[in-house]
Design a protein around this motif. Structure first.
Motif, PDB file in Angstrom:
ATOM      1  N   SER A 132       0.799   4.785  -7.218  1.00 11.82           N
ATOM      2  CA  SER A 132       0.089   5.606  -8.201  1.00 11.82           C
ATOM      3  C   SER A 132      -1.418   5.604  -7.948  1.00 11.82           C
ATOM      4  O   SER A 132      -2.089   6.612  -8.119  1.00 11.82           O
ATOM      5  CB  SER A 132       0.391   5.143  -9.622  1.00 11.82           C
ATOM      6  N   GLU A 133      -1.942   4.472  -7.530  1.00  6.30           N
ATOM      7  CA  GLU A 133      -3.359   4.353  -7.167  1.00  6.30           C
ATOM      8  C   GLU A 133      -3.448   3.913  -5.717  1.00  6.30           C
ATOM      9  O   GLU A 133      -2.595   3.164  -5.236  1.00  6.30           O
ATOM     10  CB  GLU A 133      -4.050   3.312  -8.056  1.00  6.30           C
ATOM     11  N   MET A 134      -4.481   4.380  -5.027  1.00  7.72           N
ATOM     12  CA  MET A 134      -4.661   3.942  -3.646  1.00  7.72           C
ATOM     13  C   MET A 134      -5.026   2.452  -3.657  1.00  7.72           C
ATOM     14  O   MET A 134      -5.938   2.054  -4.366  1.00  7.72           O
ATOM     15  CB  MET A 134      -5.755   4.752  -2.938  1.00  7.72           C
ATOM     16  N   PRO A 135      -4.315   1.631  -2.879  1.00  3.06           N
ATOM     17  CA  PRO A 135      -4.643   0.208  -2.825  1.00  3.06           C
ATOM     18  C   PRO A 135      -6.087  -0.011  -2.364  1.00  3.06           C
ATOM     19  O   PRO A 135      -6.586   0.705  -1.482  1.00  3.06           O
ATOM     20  CB  PRO A 135      -3.655  -0.346  -1.799  1.00  3.06           C
ATOM     21  N   VAL A 136      -6.751  -0.986  -2.966  1.00  2.00           N
ATOM     22  CA  VAL A 136      -8.167  -1.253  -2.678  1.00  2.00           C
ATOM     23  C   VAL A 136      -8.414  -1.462  -1.177  1.00  2.00           C
ATOM     24  O   VAL A 136      -9.346  -0.864  -0.622  1.00  2.00           O
ATOM     25  CB  VAL A 136      -8.694  -2.431  -3.528  1.00  2.00           C
ATOM     26  N   PRO A 137      -7.617  -2.280  -0.468  1.00  5.56           N
ATOM     27  CA  PRO A 137      -7.893  -2.453   0.968  1.00  5.56           C
ATOM     28  C   PRO A 137      -7.814  -1.137   1.755  1.00  5.56           C
ATOM     29  O   PRO A 137      -8.612  -0.909   2.658  1.00  5.56           O
ATOM     30  CB  PRO A 137      -6.813  -3.431   1.437  1.00  5.56           C
ATOM     31  N   LEU A 138      -6.879  -0.274   1.382  1.00  5.41           N
ATOM     32  CA  LEU A 138      -6.760   1.019   2.062  1.00  5.41           C
ATOM     33  C   LEU A 138      -7.953   1.909   1.726  1.00  5.41           C
ATOM     34  O   LEU A 138      -8.527   2.563   2.602  1.00  5.41           O
ATOM     35  CB  LEU A 138      -5.447   1.700   1.680  1.00  5.41           C
ATOM     36  N   LYS A 139      -8.344   1.914   0.459  1.00 14.69           N
ATOM     37  CA  LYS A 139      -9.507   2.694   0.038  1.00 14.69           C
ATOM     38  C   LYS A 139     -10.758   2.234   0.789  1.00 14.69           C
ATOM     39  O   LYS A 139     -11.531   3.050   1.293  1.00 14.69           O
ATOM     40  CB  LYS A 139      -9.713   2.547  -1.466  1.00 14.69           C
TER      41      LYS A 139
END
Length: 193
Positions: free
Chosen positions: A114-121
């Motif tokens: 649902s939200e982009m994971p922080v490490p990927l962002k």
């Protein structure tokens, strides 16, 4: 920011230098997306040089994850999937919010959270500009090792992975697993969705 300052061949040179520098003799190789293209091209170069002649040295197996055999084809597939999403998200005026469509594409075909994971962002925020996207490799099409019928070392066994909803569709990986015209110089290639 010269797009020609780096290339697939230079990336493979770097990999070979790194393996030699740290003294790695036996390894399994994993490549995701463009990294899978690099992994295949490294294995092809090794086979053409016939450098993996001892079974206890070199790459023992490879996993290609969401790796297309043809960049133009994967762009066409991504655009087709994006077009389908645009049609689904038309408002009453026949327009769509490009930000919403891009986010839905990410959720449906890239990272199904649902939200982009922080490490990927953070990875996207810190990515370079020249080697981001497909412009640097837009004409890439995987090809067999040269002299495949002669004295070329056997490439390692391969596993080809793709996500069920991935924009790297079955059509995009067909060349890796083809029984009639395989890119690997053996039959030990399996795929999993």
């Amino acid at each position: 920011q010269d797009i020609n300052a780096y290339s697939i061949d230079k990336a493979i040179d770097d990999l070979e230098l790194l393996l030699k520098k740290i003294g790695v003799r036996r390894f399994h190789l994993y490549g995701q997306s463009f990294g899978g293209i690099l992994a295949f091209e490294y294995l092809k170069r090794s086979a053409e040089r016939n450098t993996n002649t001892m079974e206890d040295e070199g790459c023992l197996s490879v996993i290609l994850s969401s790796t297309p055999t043809n960049v133009t084809l994967v762009e066409e597939e991504a655009n087709r999937l994006l077009s389908n999403l645009k049609q689904e998200h038309l408002n009453d005026d026949g327009d769509q919010d490009p930000t919403l469509v891009a986010e839905e594409f990410r959720k449906e075909h890239q990272c199904r959270t649902s939200e982009m994971p922080v490490p990927l962002k953070e990875a996207y925020e810190n990515a370079g500009s020249v080697w981001r996207g497909t412009s640097a490799i837009q004409n890439y099409v995987a090809t067999k090792a040269a002299n495949v019928d002669t004295n070329v070392a056997r490439m390692p066994s391969a596993l080809v992975l793709r996500g069920e909803y991935d924009f790297v569709t079955d059509q995009c990986i067909e060349g890796w697993i083809s029984k009639t015209d395989p890119l690997f110089n053996h039959k030990f290639v399996r795929s999993k969705t």
